[in-house]
Design a protein around this motif. Sequence first.
Motif, PDB file in Angstrom:
ATOM      1  N   PHE A 197      28.751  46.017  32.746  1.00  0.00           N
ATOM      2  CA  PHE A 197      28.504  44.837  31.991  1.00  0.00           C
ATOM      3  C   PHE A 197      27.036  43.979  32.870  1.00  0.00           C
ATOM      4  CE2 PHE A 197      32.784  44.036  30.451  1.00  0.00           C
ATOM      5  CZ  PHE A 197      32.498  44.248  29.290  1.00  0.00           C
ATOM      6  N   ALA A 198      26.689  44.169  33.818  1.00  0.00           N
ATOM      7  CA  ALA A 198      25.615  43.565  34.593  1.00  0.00           C
ATOM      8  C   ALA A 198      24.489  44.511  33.890  1.00  0.00           C
ATOM      9  CB  ALA A 198      25.839  43.301  36.123  1.00  0.00           C
ATOM     10  N   GLU A 199      24.667  45.688  34.209  1.00  0.00           N
ATOM     11  CA  GLU A 199      23.491  46.841  33.997  1.00  0.00           C
ATOM     12  C   GLU A 199      23.376  47.213  32.473  1.00  0.00           C
ATOM     13  OE1 GLU A 199      23.905  49.803  36.763  1.00  0.00           O
ATOM     14  OE2 GLU A 199      23.560  48.542  38.404  1.00  0.00           O
ATOM     15  N   GLY A 200      24.247  46.946  31.762  1.00  0.00           N
ATOM     16  CA  GLY A 200      24.430  47.349  30.330  1.00  0.00           C
ATOM     17  C   GLY A 200      24.475  48.867  29.984  1.00  0.00           C
ATOM     18  N   ARG A 201      25.093  49.645  31.089  1.00  0.00           N
ATOM     19  CA  ARG A 201      25.340  50.813  31.081  1.00  0.00           C
ATOM     20  C   ARG A 201      26.546  51.240  32.072  1.00  0.00           C
ATOM     21  NH1 ARG A 201      20.222  50.360  33.716  1.00  0.00           N
ATOM     22  NH2 ARG A 201      20.166  51.097  35.775  1.00  0.00           N
TER      23      ARG A 201
ATOM     24  N   ARG B  44      34.493  39.957  26.159  1.00  0.00           N
ATOM     25  CA  ARG B  44      34.026  39.828  27.536  1.00  0.00           C
ATOM     26  C   ARG B  44      34.988  38.703  28.356  1.00  0.00           C
ATOM     27  NH1 ARG B  44      29.789  40.505  31.540  1.00  0.00           N
ATOM     28  NH2 ARG B  44      30.943  40.150  33.413  1.00  0.00           N
ATOM     29  N   THR B  45      35.222  37.873  27.812  1.00  0.00           N
ATOM     30  CA  THR B  45      35.816  36.615  28.473  1.00  0.00           C
ATOM     31  C   THR B  45      37.276  37.123  28.424  1.00  0.00           C
ATOM     32  OG1 THR B  45      34.731  35.039  26.954  1.00  0.00           O
ATOM     33  CG2 THR B  45      36.987  34.384  28.010  1.00  0.00           C
ATOM     34  N   TYR B  46      37.781  38.043  27.707  1.00  0.00           N
ATOM     35  CA  TYR B  46      39.323  38.515  28.030  1.00  0.00           C
ATOM     36  C   TYR B  46      39.248  39.531  29.030  1.00  0.00           C
ATOM     37  CZ  TYR B  46      40.903  35.164  24.646  1.00  0.00           C
ATOM     38  OH  TYR B  46      41.222  33.993  24.044  1.00  0.00           O
ATOM     39  N   VAL B  47      38.144  40.424  29.116  1.00  0.00           N
ATOM     40  CA  VAL B  47      37.972  41.394  30.111  1.00  0.00           C
ATOM     41  C   VAL B  47      38.184  40.844  31.493  1.00  0.00           C
ATOM     42  CG1 VAL B  47      36.358  42.886  31.300  1.00  0.00           C
ATOM     43  CG2 VAL B  47      36.816  43.021  28.689  1.00  0.00           C
ATOM     44  N   ASP B  48      37.603  39.693  31.778  1.00  0.00           N
ATOM     45  CA  ASP B  48      37.626  38.764  32.892  1.00  0.00           C
ATOM     46  C   ASP B  48      38.939  38.546  33.253  1.00  0.00           C
ATOM     47  OD1 ASP B  48      34.835  39.420  33.393  1.00  0.00           O
ATOM     48  OD2 ASP B  48      34.176  37.555  32.666  1.00  0.00           O
ATOM     49  N   GLU B  49      39.568  37.819  32.379  1.00  0.00           N
ATOM     50  CA  GLU B  49      40.863  37.397  32.513  1.00  0.00           C
ATOM     51  C   GLU B  49      41.953  38.433  32.783  1.00  0.00           C
ATOM     52  OE1 GLU B  49      42.152  34.556  29.415  1.00  0.00           O
ATOM     53  OE2 GLU B  49      40.387  33.193  29.479  1.00  0.00           O
ATOM     54  N   PHE B  50      41.670  39.514  31.932  1.00  0.00           N
ATOM     55  CA  PHE B  50      42.716  40.623  32.009  1.00  0.00           C
ATOM     56  C   PHE B  50      42.563  41.197  33.538  1.00  0.00           C
ATOM     57  CE2 PHE B  50      43.327  45.448  31.603  1.00  0.00           C
ATOM     58  CZ  PHE B  50      44.637  45.311  31.384  1.00  0.00           C
ATOM     59  N   LEU B  51      41.403  41.419  34.137  1.00  0.00           N
ATOM     60  CA  LEU B  51      41.153  42.045  35.442  1.00  0.00           C
ATOM     61  C   LEU B  51      41.727  41.028  36.524  1.00  0.00           C
ATOM     62  CD1 LEU B  51      37.454  43.443  35.286  1.00  0.00           C
ATOM     63  CD2 LEU B  51      39.709  44.422  35.311  1.00  0.00           C
ATOM     64  N   ARG B  52      41.601  39.625  36.077  1.00  0.00           N
ATOM     65  CA  ARG B  52      42.087  38.832  37.208  1.00  0.00           C
ATOM     66  C   ARG B  52      43.743  38.958  37.119  1.00  0.00           C
ATOM     67  NH1 ARG B  52      38.193  35.065  35.278  1.00  0.00           N
ATOM     68  NH2 ARG B  52      39.756  34.079  34.022  1.00  0.00           N
ATOM     69  N   GLY B  53      44.168  39.144  35.824  1.00  0.00           N
ATOM     70  CA  GLY B  53      45.693  39.222  35.694  1.00  0.00           C
ATOM     71  C   GLY B  53      46.393  40.472  36.312  1.00  0.00           C
ATOM     72  N   CYS B  54      45.486  41.363  36.309  1.00  0.00           N
ATOM     73  CA  CYS B  54      45.831  42.679  36.972  1.00  0.00           C
ATOM     74  C   CYS B  54      46.221  42.426  38.555  1.00  0.00           C
ATOM     75  CB  CYS B  54      44.752  43.761  36.827  1.00  0.00           C
ATOM     76  SG  CYS B  54      44.376  44.475  35.332  1.00  0.00           S
ATOM     77  N   GLU B  55      45.503  41.471  39.104  1.00  0.00           N
ATOM     78  CA  GLU B  55      45.996  41.292  40.294  1.00  0.00           C
ATOM     79  C   GLU B  55      47.376  40.910  40.382  1.00  0.00           C
ATOM     80  OE1 GLU B  55      43.609  38.137  41.792  1.00  0.00           O
ATOM     81  OE2 GLU B  55      41.600  39.121  41.361  1.00  0.00           O
ATOM     82  N   ARG B  56      48.091  40.095  39.606  1.00  0.00           N
ATOM     83  CA  ARG B  56      49.432  39.865  39.647  1.00  0.00           C
ATOM     84  C   ARG B  56      50.201  41.219  39.206  1.00  0.00           C
ATOM     85  NH1 ARG B  56      53.870  36.459  39.051  1.00  0.00           N
ATOM     86  NH2 ARG B  56      52.585  34.805  39.657  1.00  0.00           N
TER      87      ARG B  56
END
Length: 315
Positions: free
Chosen positions: A87-91, A111-123
């Motif tokens: 996401f930071a580099e666009g590639r 993108r918002t839910y990608v971030d939330e999903f990755l945090r949820g993966c910790e659980r």
Amino acid sequence: MWKRTLDRAGVGEPRLRQDYTRQRRAVRRYRTAEYAAARLLLPAALLPHVVAAVAFMHDTDDRIDRGTPDERVTALAEWDGLVRKAFAEGRSGLPVLRCLVRTAECHPDVRTYVDEFLRGCEREVAWRTLTDDEELEQYVWEYSLPALMLTACLLAPADAPARAVFTNGCHRLIRAMQRIDFLEDLSEDVRAGRPGVPADAVARHGADLTRPGAALGRLVGEQADRAATDLAAAAPLAGVVDPSYRPFLRALVGVQRLRLDAVRRAGASLATRGSGPSASAAAVLLLREAVARTRRASRAEPSGRSDGCAPGPSR
């Protein structure tokens, strides 16, 4: 037909078209019924973006679901870094992430839910048992709901009050789906040492999760009843979205009812085998919604709505 679908979604770059095609093949292979529903019932311009979101979710789950707990934590940390770098580099060097980045450009909520999903993966990588319904609810909020919203956000209404109703319906739907998942996969999860049925419910019924019996049958019935309550509460979802999405959502809820029926029929035998919906019943359900969609489309005037986006720069 798929080439025209990519055109409608605004995916014009040759490499990206190949990337989306690769994700489509993967999703069609491991989520056959869900892919069929999306292919039949969603607008063509939205399909590649649904495919990209589902492919990312599956790829993530596959990466973090193997090995020891420490190995899973390490795998998640490495994957999180690759996603954020993309996401930071666009590639990215990975087709699944190139598709995800393009889809998020077209649908920023992803993108918002990608971030939330990755945090949820910790659980997801940390849990071993669920003590009670409160812990199940926390698991759903932190992991299952963001996973669903990766794709559901593509269908969400723009109006704030309607969106709130939609999100609440998604919560009830995924809570039902998660409970059904844990029942369908009971024997496999017990062998893996990660049963998803709340431990207090198991104790309350005096059930043995490793062998069929009356107590286990009562436990399955109780959990199925709770899933049914949530499914009933999720039914209004289709009423708050764009009409072009309603057949798909009705079919999605309908398939969960078929899964729930299969769980009830299996009952205590879930200790030794899994369950799943009747393929013929699911096919009839999809066909009925496809016919209804075709009839509605034939009566409707073109709205000019586009679920894709304009072609972007080559990656």
